[in-house]
Design a protein around this motif. Structure first.
Motif, PDB file in Angstrom:
ATOM      1  N   ASP A  25       0.829  -0.842   0.114  1.00 48.08           N
ATOM      2  CA  ASP A  25      -0.180  -0.431  -0.198  1.00 48.08           C
ATOM      3  C   ASP A  25       1.020   1.116   0.256  1.00 48.08           C
ATOM      4  N   LEU A  26       2.123   1.473   0.832  1.00 50.92           N
ATOM      5  CA  LEU A  26       2.889   2.479   1.214  1.00 50.92           C
ATOM      6  C   LEU A  26       3.386   3.193  -0.920  1.00 50.92           C
ATOM      7  N   LEU A  27       3.640   1.837  -1.130  1.00 52.45           N
ATOM      8  CA  LEU A  27       3.934   2.113  -3.036  1.00 52.45           C
ATOM      9  C   LEU A  27       2.835   3.105  -3.702  1.00 52.45           C
ATOM     10  N   THR A  28       1.081   3.185  -3.213  1.00 54.36           N
ATOM     11  CA  THR A  28       0.444   3.920  -3.946  1.00 54.36           C
ATOM     12  C   THR A  28       0.161   4.930  -2.897  1.00 54.36           C
ATOM     13  N   ILE A  29       0.908   5.513  -2.268  1.00 57.48           N
ATOM     14  CA  ILE A  29       0.957   6.244  -1.979  1.00 57.48           C
ATOM     15  C   ILE A  29       2.039   7.699  -2.063  1.00 57.48           C
ATOM     16  N   GLU A  30       1.382   8.977  -2.252  1.00 56.10           N
ATOM     17  CA  GLU A  30       2.487  10.096  -2.476  1.00 56.10           C
ATOM     18  C   GLU A  30       2.942  10.656  -1.746  1.00 56.10           C
ATOM     19  N   ASN A  31       4.399  11.702  -2.144  1.00 55.57           N
ATOM     20  CA  ASN A  31       5.084  12.291  -1.312  1.00 55.57           C
ATOM     21  C   ASN A  31       5.513  10.825   0.251  1.00 55.57           C
ATOM     22  N   ALA A  32       5.780   9.715   0.198  1.00 55.43           N
ATOM     23  CA  ALA A  32       5.799   9.244   0.915  1.00 55.43           C
ATOM     24  C   ALA A  32       6.793   7.709   0.278  1.00 55.43           C
ATOM     25  N   GLU A  33       7.410   7.879   0.713  1.00 54.97           N
ATOM     26  CA  GLU A  33       8.091   5.730   0.610  1.00 54.97           C
ATOM     27  C   GLU A  33       9.164   5.173   1.781  1.00 54.97           C
ATOM     28  N   LEU A  34       9.165   3.595   1.322  1.00 55.37           N
ATOM     29  CA  LEU A  34       9.948   2.711   1.691  1.00 55.37           C
ATOM     30  C   LEU A  34      11.687   3.155   1.249  1.00 55.37           C
ATOM     31  N   TYR A  35      11.851   3.495   3.154  1.00 52.36           N
ATOM     32  CA  TYR A  35      12.585   3.749   3.185  1.00 52.36           C
ATOM     33  C   TYR A  35      14.041   2.989   3.393  1.00 52.36           C
ATOM     34  N   SER A  36      13.785   1.751   4.431  1.00 56.18           N
ATOM     35  CA  SER A  36      14.087   0.678   4.874  1.00 56.18           C
ATOM     36  C   SER A  36      13.958   0.079   5.846  1.00 56.18           C
ATOM     37  N   VAL A  37      14.742  -1.306   5.664  1.00 58.75           N
ATOM     38  CA  VAL A  37      13.760  -2.085   5.759  1.00 58.75           C
ATOM     39  C   VAL A  37      14.694  -3.288   7.418  1.00 58.75           C
ATOM     40  N   ALA A  38      14.203  -3.421   7.576  1.00 56.40           N
ATOM     41  CA  ALA A  38      15.796  -4.218   9.171  1.00 56.40           C
ATOM     42  C   ALA A  38      13.980  -5.161   9.777  1.00 56.40           C
ATOM     43  N   SER A  39      15.690  -6.688   9.537  1.00 56.29           N
ATOM     44  CA  SER A  39      15.111  -7.533   9.841  1.00 56.29           C
ATOM     45  C   SER A  39      16.036  -8.667  10.698  1.00 56.29           C
ATOM     46  N   ARG A  40      15.828  -9.753  11.023  1.00 51.77           N
ATOM     47  CA  ARG A  40      17.342 -10.080  12.461  1.00 51.77           C
ATOM     48  C   ARG A  40      17.823 -10.857  11.394  1.00 51.77           C
ATOM     49  N   THR A  41      17.386 -11.108   9.779  1.00 55.53           N
ATOM     50  CA  THR A  41      18.266 -11.772   8.794  1.00 55.53           C
ATOM     51  C   THR A  41      18.418 -10.190   7.914  1.00 55.53           C
ATOM     52  N   LEU A  42      19.864 -10.030   8.158  1.00 55.11           N
ATOM     53  CA  LEU A  42      20.002  -9.354   6.419  1.00 55.11           C
ATOM     54  C   LEU A  42      19.449  -9.276   5.011  1.00 55.11           C
ATOM     55  N   GLU A  43      19.741 -10.800   4.616  1.00 53.57           N
ATOM     56  CA  GLU A  43      18.703 -11.435   3.422  1.00 53.57           C
ATOM     57  C   GLU A  43      17.468 -11.042   3.558  1.00 53.57           C
ATOM     58  N   LYS A  44      17.053 -11.441   4.464  1.00 52.79           N
ATOM     59  CA  LYS A  44      15.092 -11.253   4.527  1.00 52.79           C
ATOM     60  C   LYS A  44      14.877  -9.617   4.219  1.00 52.79           C
ATOM     61  N   ALA A  45      15.830  -8.741   4.974  1.00 52.86           N
ATOM     62  CA  ALA A  45      16.108  -7.492   4.679  1.00 52.86           C
ATOM     63  C   ALA A  45      15.973  -6.862   3.314  1.00 52.86           C
ATOM     64  N   GLU A  46      16.858  -7.836   2.384  1.00 57.53           N
ATOM     65  CA  GLU A  46      17.268  -7.522   1.402  1.00 57.53           C
ATOM     66  C   GLU A  46      16.391  -7.553   0.309  1.00 57.53           C
ATOM     67  N   ALA A  47      15.742  -8.354   0.374  1.00 59.15           N
ATOM     68  CA  ALA A  47      14.554  -9.603  -0.319  1.00 59.15           C
ATOM     69  C   ALA A  47      14.085  -8.423  -0.562  1.00 59.15           C
ATOM     70  N   PHE A  48      13.156  -8.023   0.799  1.00 55.25           N
ATOM     71  CA  PHE A  48      12.093  -7.276   1.587  1.00 55.25           C
ATOM     72  C   PHE A  48      11.789  -5.679   0.465  1.00 55.25           C
ATOM     73  N   LYS A  49      12.914  -5.659   1.027  1.00 56.74           N
ATOM     74  CA  LYS A  49      13.643  -4.205   0.263  1.00 56.74           C
ATOM     75  C   LYS A  49      13.657  -3.959  -1.187  1.00 56.74           C
ATOM     76  N   ASN A  50      14.396  -5.615  -2.200  1.00 53.89           N
ATOM     77  CA  ASN A  50      14.207  -5.289  -3.428  1.00 53.89           C
ATOM     78  C   ASN A  50      12.626  -5.471  -3.802  1.00 53.89           C
ATOM     79  N   GLU A  51      11.840  -6.176  -2.863  1.00 57.48           N
ATOM     80  CA  GLU A  51      10.408  -6.441  -4.017  1.00 57.48           C
ATOM     81  C   GLU A  51       9.435  -5.215  -3.930  1.00 57.48           C
ATOM     82  N   TYR A  52      10.015  -4.578  -2.123  1.00 58.53           N
ATOM     83  CA  TYR A  52       9.399  -3.320  -2.086  1.00 58.53           C
ATOM     84  C   TYR A  52       9.570  -2.562  -2.806  1.00 58.53           C
ATOM     85  N   LYS A  53      10.827  -1.864  -3.423  1.00 58.38           N
ATOM     86  CA  LYS A  53      11.172  -0.917  -3.995  1.00 58.38           C
ATOM     87  C   LYS A  53      11.614  -0.116  -2.988  1.00 58.38           C
TER      88      LYS A  53
END
Ligand SMILES: NC(=O)c1ccc[n+]([C@@H]2O[C@H](COP(=O)([O-])OP(=O)(O)OC[C@H]3O[C@@H](n4cnc5c(N)ncnc54)[C@H](OP(=O)(O)O)[C@@H]3O)[C@@H](O)[C@H]2O)c1
Length: 328
Positions: A25-53
């Motif tokens: 849903d954040l992808l549909t909102i103007e003037n706001a974006e996913l900047y960073s993602v934190a997981s206990r597992t870096l690989e998971k955070a990387e994959a999520f970050k890539n999927e949701y820009k």
């Protein structure tokens, strides 16, 4: 703090099931974006970050809190961790939107709200239903009063997940149980429609883990007004809300806590059906509201107020007391 800038940089803490819907849903909102993602597992955070820009991935929640580019953090781990991470984020001067329930009991909620006040930082419980168009329409309709006063209401929420003692739904250490996870929605409906009850009666069944498998609640109000509420992880139930008024009945169709339709039937049998045409998952509404609060330098939502979060948890505490449920 870049509070008056237009673009809000969001960070997600714990990218799981619900965080995916939030990020979509954040992808549909103007003037706001996913900047960073934190997981206990870096690989998971990387994959999520890539999927949701997103832009940055962290393998630790602490690193997310320390990131000076992050304006707001969405806390999306199991209930048992909400208090610890909300407080830590607030102490890092990050605005926080924390998933429901805010914590496991009223004392913890108080501590979180006090921390928000002390740090002078925005904190809001992500009770998304409050912000959905059908729910706002309902509350305005009731306020306007053409159906008269509410005389009774019923609301249920039930589904049947596969039992797994480690999962957050069943594991008491993670805050498992039907009441806190889904019972919160029928309770939310009663509190927003009828207010604080005079008396609460409740009964429950339990899994072998000690988490409640189902919970039935009766909220009593002056003039014999009643709310019959229930939650269950043992079966799929209609998950509807039906509100009886002096001059008609209002039905919030399944699933009433999500974007849905409403049927208004007056006492002469005339029906009006309203569809609200929501095109997102429904998490966009709370997020847009939160973004506006942040831009306006507000520290509390006028809709999902701190007092309402307190009342919601205090009410669940009363239910827990009745059914003999405690979280340590
Ligand atoms: N608003 C809604 O409609 C809605 C819907 C569903 C859930 N929720 C709420 O959102 C929260 C999370 O629910 P969910 O279904 O998204 O949960 P989930 O997918 O099971 O877990 C979310 C994340 O929390 C971390 N986590 C999971 N198990 C953990 C454990 N045992 N110890 C420490 N961290 C753990 C993980 O993050 P890492 O990547 O860091 O490991 C995981 O990705 C709950 O409080 C729930 O009430 C809200």
């Amino acid at each position: 703090m870049p509070l008056n800038k237009k673009n809000i940089n969001w960070g997600i803490l714990a990218p799981g099931h619900i965080a995916k819907k939030f990020a979509k849903d954040l992808l549909t909102i103007e003037n706001a974006e996913l900047y960073s993602v934190a997981s206990r597992t870096l690989e998971k955070a990387e994959a999520f970050k890539n999927e949701y820009k997103g832009k940055v991935a962290y393998g630790s929640y602490e690193d997310l809190m320390k990131d000076p580019n992050v304006d707001a953090i969405y806390i999306a781990n199991p209930h048992a961790f909400h208090k610890e991470y909300t407080i830590a984020c607030l102490q890092h001067k990050k605005a926080v939107m924390c998933e429901k329930p805010l914590a496991l009991n009223g004392e913890d909620v108080d501590l979180m709200l006090q921390t928000a006040k002390k740090e002078n930082v925005l904190l809001m419980e992500a009770l998304w239903t409050y912000f959905l168009p059908h729910y706002q329409f309902l509350l305005n309709f009731l306020k306007e009063g053409s159906f008269g006063k509410v005389t009774s209401m019923e609301a249920d929420f039930g589904f049947q997940p596969v039992f797994d003692e480690k999962s957050r739904l069943f594991n008491k250490k993670l805050g498992g149980g039907s009441l806190l996870d889904i019972g919160i929605y029928p309770i939310f409906a009663a509190l927003t429609i009828l207010g604080k009850p005079e008396k609460i009666k409740a009964s429950a069944t339990f899994f072998e883990t000690g988490a409640d498998s189902s919970c039935k609640m009766l909220f009593e109000y002056p003039n014999n007004v009643k709310a019959e509420l229930s939650s269950t992880l043992l079966e799929k139930t209609p998950t509807e809300a039906v509100i009886q008024c002096e001059k008609g009945t209002i039905k919030l169709h399944t699933q009433f806590h999500k974007p849905t339709k409403i049927t208004f039937t007056d006492n002469n049998g005339n029906q009006t059906y309203k569809d609200f045409g929501v095109t997102t998952e429904g998490y966009s509404f709370e997020t847009i509201h939160f973004n506006e609060l942040l831009r306006e330098n507000k520290k509390e939502s006028p809709i999902m107020t701190h007092d309402f979060s307190r009342l919601l948890m205090q009410t669940m505490d009363k239910v827990k007391e009745q059914i003999g449920l405690q979280y340590s």
